[in-house]
Design an enzyme around this catalytic site. Structure first.
Site, PDB file in Angstrom:
ATOM      1  CD  GLU A   1      -1.355  -2.234   2.249  1.00  0.00           C
ATOM      2  OE1 GLU A   1      -2.160  -2.816   2.985  1.00  0.00           O
ATOM      3  OE2 GLU A   1      -0.139  -2.539   2.210  1.00  0.00           O
TER       4      GLU A   1
ATOM      5  CB  CYS B   1      -0.942  -2.904   9.014  1.00  0.00           C
ATOM      6  SG  CYS B   1       0.219  -1.721   8.273  1.00  0.00           S
TER       7      CYS B   1
END
Length: 155
Positions: free
Chosen positions: A61, A89
């Site tokens: 990401e 996360c």
């Protein structure tokens, strides 16, 4: 999800899954991410590179957000969608908020570290300066199978 709706989420998830499948070649966990503009144009596609680069922040990401920012010439990714194979996360969810991403679409939930609804919900915290719409479970079985296949021999 932006203009293309569910079909576009599925199309983009297939690209993210392709990225994820490339990560184990260099010892990385199979997570892939893509960033698309509001019109569906693909801005970036990356996979985990923590082992490859020795960088603890080299999550798919983060790398995809960096590339999309370079493509657009701005850190503000207003109107974009990030599609990732596994729930982000806390670090990645925070980056989505900071970058002003409109929507995150993820495949498999992460009950141990997921920050888009499983363990935390960073993207929908009204105390922050921006909220990111969350679309969970797109091709979750495919994403989970990649993770299971990667970790099974290591256990």
């Amino acid at each position: 999800m932006q203009p293309g709706g569910p079909d576009d989420a599925d199309r983009l998830m297939l690209l993210a899954l392709e990225e994820a499948a490339a990560a184990p070649a260099h010892g990385d966990v199979p997570v892939g991410a893509v960033v698309a503009a509001a019109d569906g144009l693909l801005l970036a596609r990356r996979h985990n590179e923590r082992e490859l680069s020795g960088d603890p922040t080299a999550h798919a990401e983060i790398l995809a957000l960096r590339d999309a920012s370079k493509t657009l010439g701005s850190w503000r990714l207003d109107g974009t969608t990030l599609v990732v194979t596994v729930e982000p996360c806390p670090m990645c969810a925070g980056a989505l908020v900071a970058a002003r991403v409109a929507t995150v679409v993820f495949g498999a939930a992460d009950p141990r570290a997921g920050a888009c609804g499983s363990l935390y919900n960073v993207c929908a915290d009204p105390r922050l300066n921006h909220e990111v719409a969350v679309v969970p479970g797109v091709r979750a079985g495919d994403a989970a199978a990649l993770m299971t296949g990667f970790f099974a021999p290591r256990r």
